[in-house]
Design an enzyme around this catalytic site. Structure first.
Site, PDB file in Angstrom:
ATOM      1  N   ASP A  87      -9.713  12.514  -0.831  1.00 41.98           N
ATOM      2  CA  ASP A  87      -8.362  12.781  -1.316  1.00 41.98           C
ATOM      3  C   ASP A  87      -8.437  13.507  -2.664  1.00 41.98           C
ATOM      4  OD1 ASP A  87      -5.439  12.314  -1.981  1.00 41.98           O
ATOM      5  OD2 ASP A  87      -5.584  11.100  -0.169  1.00 41.98           O
ATOM      6  N   HIS A 104      -1.863  11.280  -5.781  1.00 43.19           N
ATOM      7  CA  HIS A 104      -1.938  11.080  -4.333  1.00 43.19           C
ATOM      8  C   HIS A 104      -3.124  10.207  -3.936  1.00 43.19           C
ATOM      9  CE1 HIS A 104      -2.420  12.294  -0.059  1.00 43.19           C
ATOM     10  NE2 HIS A 104      -1.122  12.554  -0.095  1.00 43.19           N
ATOM     11  N   SER A 124       0.689  10.600   4.777  1.00 47.57           N
ATOM     12  CA  SER A 124      -0.391  10.283   3.837  1.00 47.57           C
ATOM     13  C   SER A 124      -0.417   8.800   3.514  1.00 47.57           C
ATOM     14  CB  SER A 124      -0.205  11.062   2.532  1.00 47.57           C
ATOM     15  OG  SER A 124      -0.575  12.402   2.665  1.00 47.57           O
TER      16      SER A 124
END
Length: 736
Positions: free
Chosen positions: A143, A204, A527
C-alpha cells in the site's frame, strides 16, 4: 586563415554536439519503463538472476553500462526485471524464449469501531481466538506505507517476531519498526519534499493495515463521531508493510508493486492484502497483481484484493484472476447522518461525516446557478471551479448539483454546502459543513429555495445511527461479470467498506482543502473491504495453519451470509455485485467441506486458457505441459467455490460444472445436495456424498439447463451441501 579554420572546426563540432544531444534527448523521450516478466525462478543452484538480467539488457541495448536502464530486479520469489526501453528493444525482449511477457509499468490506483462487531467478531473473550498462533501470523500490506507511531501499530506487549520471518526493517529516514510492525520496505522514487521512507504520506496504507491487524485502541472517534474501540481482525498478528505508492500523487507503479510481491513472498508473510487496482486490464501475463498473486499462491500465500470503485455499472471489476480473492464493499448497520433543517421547519436527512457544529443556526440559502455571473447554468449549478461569485455566497449555504465541488463554495466564503449525489450511500469527510442528499431530497430543498423569498437552512453536526439496513452493496463497488474470464464469477465475497473508522497518518489532512490533522478518520471504498477479508483469512489461518490459500478462500465463500438482489443498488446484477455473499468470520472457521485448487489445478486452468509450451513452463518453474485433455478443459471446471457460465441468450442452454470437495468437518459424514432459489433446472450427480475420513475427497457434477437468459441479465441458484450441521453454499450463475 588559421582562425577561420578553427572557427569552422568549432562550429562543426558544436553542430555535431547539438545533433548528438538532440538525438539523445529524443532517445530518452522514446524510452519508458517496461516490466520484463520471466516466470518462476529457475531451480538451478548456480542461477544468478541479477547477472542474467544484466547480460540480457546489455545484449539488447548494446550498452555495457546499464545503470541508467535497469530500474529494479525481481529475484527472490520469481524472475524478471524492470528497465527503461525503447519500443524496438521491447520487441526484441518479447521475442526471446526465456521471456513470458514485456509490458509497460502502469500506474495503479489506491482503491473501525463497529465493523468487526457487525460481522460477529466481537471484542475480548466473546470471540474464540488462538493468541499464540495469531501472534505468529504475519500480514503483508502492499500500500502507501504506514504511520509507525500510531497506537494501532504499537509493539507494547509483543514478543520478538516469529522465527519464520525472513524480512527486514528498511523503512528509511526516521522510521523504526517494533515487535508489532516487524518489517518495512519502500519502492517509491525520490520526490522533492518527501524523505525516502516507508512512512505513509496519504493515510491510505495506515488505514488498511489497521483494519486487517491493528491493535485494539479504546476511545477512538472522529471528533466525537463513531466513538468506540478501533481494532483489526487479528489484533495479535504482526504487520509487514511494502510501500508502493508515490507520496503526494496517490499513484502506484506496477514495477514497484511487483517488487513488493517479490519481497513479501520471500519474507514469509502469511496473507497479502493489496487495496490497489488498475484502470484497464490485459492478459494475465501483463497483469501485475495477477502475476504477483500467482507466485504467492504457489508458495501458500493468499492474496486479497479489492474489487474496485467503479460501480455500479457492470463489467467494471478489475480483479479477475481466480487466485486473487476479490472483495466487494458493503455498508453496515452503523451510519453517519447529517440533517438539514429548512426555514419552513422541514428536516431532511443527508449523509456526511460532519464534525463542525454551527449550533443549529440558520443561514441564507443560495443555489449555485444564482451565485454565478460568468458560467453557463450547468457549470454554475455544479459549483464548478471559477464559477461562484464570492459576494453572492459569502456567509451563506450553497446548493451544488454535485458533491465534487463543495470546496469551491468554501473558498468563496460559504459557511456550508448542501450537495446532490444519486448514490448517497457512503458518508465522506469534508473540510467544512456539508450534507449530501439523495436526488429526491435535494429536489425538495431546491424547490424550497425556488419558491421562497428568503430561504434559510441549518446544517447540523452529524449523528451516529445503528438502524441502517445492512448489509447492502455500496454503489461505488465494482461489478461483474468478469470481463476476462467469463466463467469465473467475480467478485468473490462482500465485506464492510463504507464509513470505516481506522488509523490514519497525521501528515495528510482527512479531506481536500482541510487544515485538520488526525490519527484516525473515516474512509469508504473496496480498499477498506479488502483488509477486512484479509483479517478474516488470517483469523481462519490461526485455527487451520496448514490450510492452503484456496481452502481458506473456499471456507469464507461457502459460509457467507446469503444476499439477494434487494441488497444491491443495481438489482439485476445480484451475484455480480456481491459474489457468494457477505463474509461471516465465525462460520468460516468450520466450513465442513472446502473446494481446494492447488498450483497444478491452476496450471490446468491456464492450459484451458491457451497457455502452453515454453511460456507455461516459465510461469510454473517446472516441467509442466498441457495434455490434449487439459488444453480442451473448460475454465468453468476449475475447482472454484462458485459456478458461473456465459451462455447464448437466444437459445436453450445446457452446461456442466465439475467439482471436488474435501472433508474438513467430521469423519463419517453424509452430505446431501439441495438447490434453492432458481428458475433453472439443476441436476447434481451424485446428490449424496458419504465421507468416512477427514480430508477425504469426493467429486460431483452440476448440470444446469434452461432457456437463454435475456441479454445483460443473469439467472442464479444456490447449491447447498449439508450434513445437518454444516451448510456449504455455492452460487450458480448463468448469464448472456
Amino acid at each position: 586563415m588559421a582562425t577561420a579554420v578553427s572557427y569552422c572546426l568549432l562550429s562543426c563540432i558544436f553542430a555535431l554536439l547539438v545533433v548528438s544531444f538532440a538525438s539523445a534527448g529524443k532517445d530518452d523521450q522514446d524510452k519508458q519503463v517496461y516490466i520484463v516478466y520471466m516466470g518462476a525462478l529457475p531451480s538451478r543452484v548456480d542461477y544468478m538472476p541479477m547477472s542474467h538480467h544484466t547480460s540480457i539488457l546489455q545484449d539488447v541495448t548494446g550498452e555495457s553500462s546499464i545503470q541508467d536502464r535497469l530500474v529494479r530486479n525481481y529475484k527472490r520469489s520469481f524472475n524478471g526485471f524492470a528497465a527503461r526501453l525503447t519500443e524496438s528493444e521491447r520487441e526484441i525482449l518479447a521475442s526471446m524464449d526465456e521471456v513470458v511477457s514485456v509490458f509497460p509499468s502502469k500506474n495503479l490506483n489506491l482503491q473501525t469501531t463497529t465493523s468487526w462487531n457487525f460481522m460477529g467478531l466481537k471484542e475480548g473473550k466473546r470471540t474464540k481466538r488462538n493468541p499464540l498462533i495469531e501472534s505468529d501470523t504475519i500480514i503483508g500490506v502492499i500500500d502507501s506505507g504506514i504511520y509507525p507511531e500510531s497506537d494501532s501499530f504499537s509493539g507494547k506487549g509483543f514478543g520478538p517476531p516469529p522465527k519464520k520471518w525472513k524480512g527486514v526493517c528498511k523503512g528509511g529516514t526516521n522510521f523504526t519498526c517494533n515487535n508489532k510492525l516487524i518489517g518495512a520496505r519502500y519502492y517509491t522514487p525520490k520526490l522533492e519534499g518527501f524523505p525516502e521512507s516507508a512512512r505513509d504520506n496519504t493515510g491510505h496504507g495506515s488505514h488498511t493495515a489497521s483494519i486487517a491487524a491493528g491493535n485494539a485502541v479504546k476511545h477512538v472517534s472522529f471528533y466525537g463521531l463513531g466513538n468506540g474501540t478501533v481494532r483489526g481482525g487479528v489484533p495479535a498478528a504482526r504487520i509487514a508493510v511494502y510501500k508502493v505508492c508515490d507520496p503526494g500523487v496517490i499513484r502506484c507503479t506496477s514495477d514497484g508493486i511487483l517488487a513488493a510481491f517479490d519481497d513479501a513472498i520471500a519474507d514469509k508473510v502469511d496473507i497479502i492484502t493489496v487495496s490497489l487496482g488498475a484502470d484497464a486490464v490485459g492478459t494475465f501475463e501483463e497483469d501485475t497483481l495477477a502475476i504477483g498473486a500467482f507466485h504467492a499462491m504457489a508458495k501458500g500465500i493468499l492474496t486479497v484484493n479489492g474489487a474496485g470503485n467503479n460501480g455500479p455499472e457492470r463489467r467494471t471489476i478489475v480483479s479477475m484472476a481466480p487466485w486473487l480473492f476479490t472483495v466487494a464493499a458493503s455498508n453496515m448497520n452503523r451510519a453517519f447522518i447529517t440533517k438539514v433543517v429548512l426555514g419552513n421547519g422541514k428536516t431532511i436527512v443527508g449523509r456526511s461525516v460532519n464534525s463542525f457544529d454551527l449550533n443549529g443556526k440558520k443561514y441564507p440559502l443560495v443555489y449555485g446557478k444564482s451565485a454565478s455571473s460568468r458560467c453557463d447554468a450547468s457549470s454554475a449549478g455544479f459549483c464548478s471551479p471559477g464559477c461562484l461569485d464570492s459576494k453572492r455566497v459569502k456567509g451563506k449555504i450553497v446548493l451544488c448539483d454535485t458533491q465534487r465541488n463543495p470546496g469551491e463554495a468554501q473558498a468563496m466564503g460559504a459557511v456550508a454546502s448542501i450537495v446532490r449525489n444519486p448514490y448517497e450511500d457512503a458518508a465522506s469527510v469534508f473540510s467544512f459543513p456539508v450534507s449530501v442528499l439523495s436526488e429526491d431530497d435535494y429536489n425538495i430543498v431546491l424547490s424550497y429555495v425556488n419558491s421562497t423569498k428568503n430561504p434559510k437552512a441549518a446544517v447540523l453536526k452529524s449523528e451516529t445511527i445503528f438502524n441502517q439496513k445492512a448489509p447492502v452493496v455500496a454503489s461505488y463497488s465494482s461489478r461483474g461479470p468478469n470481463p476476462l474470464i467469463h466463467d469465473i464469477l467475480k467478485p468473490d465475497i462482500t465485506a464492510p467498506g463504507s464509513e470505516i473508522l481506522a488509523a490514519y497518518s497525521p501528515y495528510v489532512p482527512p479531506s481536500e482543502s482541510d487544515t485538520r490533522h488526525v490519527k484516525y478518520t473515516v474512509i469508504s471504498g473496496t480498499s477498506m473491504s479488502c483488509p477486512h477479508v484479509a483479517g478474516v483469512a488470517a483469523y481462519i489461518k490461526t485455527f487451520h495453519p496448514l490450510w492452503s490459500p484456496s481452502m481458506i478462500q473456499s471456507a469464507i465463500m461457502t459460509t457467507a451470509w446469503p444476499m439477494n438482489a434487494s441488497t444491491s443498488p443495481s438489482n439485476e446484477l445480484a451475484e455480480f455485485a456481491y459474489g457468494a455473499g457477505h463474509v461471516d468470520p465465525i462460520a468460516a472457521i468450520h466450513p465442513g467441506l472446502v473446494y481446494e485448487a492447488n498450483k497444478s489445478d491452476h496450471i490446468t486452468f491456464l492450459c484451458g486458457f491457451n497457455y502452453t509450451g515454453k511460456k507455461l513452463r516459465l510461469i510454473s518453474g517446472d516441467s509442466s505441459s498441457c495434455t490434449k485433455e487439459q488444453t480442451k478443459s473448460l475454465t468453468r471446471n476449475l475447482n472454484y467455490p462458485s459456478m458461473s457460465a456465459q451462455v447464448s441468450g437466444t437459445k436453450p442452454f445446457k452446461v456442466t460444472f465439475r467439482r471436488t470437495v474435501t472433508n474438513v468437518g467430521r469423519p463419517n459424514a453424509t452430505y446431501k445436495a439441495k438447490v434453492v432459489g432458481s428458475k433453472l433446472k439443476v441436476k447434481v450427480v451424485p446428490a449424496v456424498l458419504s465421507l468416512k475420513s477427514l480430508y477425504e475427497k469426493k467429486s460431483f457434477t452440476v448440470t444446469v439447463s434452461g432457456a437463454g437468459p435475456k441479454a445483460e441479465n443473469l439467472v442464479s441458484a444456490q447449491l447447498i451441501w449439508s450434513d445437518g450441521v454444516h451448510f456449504v453454499r455455492s452460487p450458480i450463475v448463468v448469464y448472456a
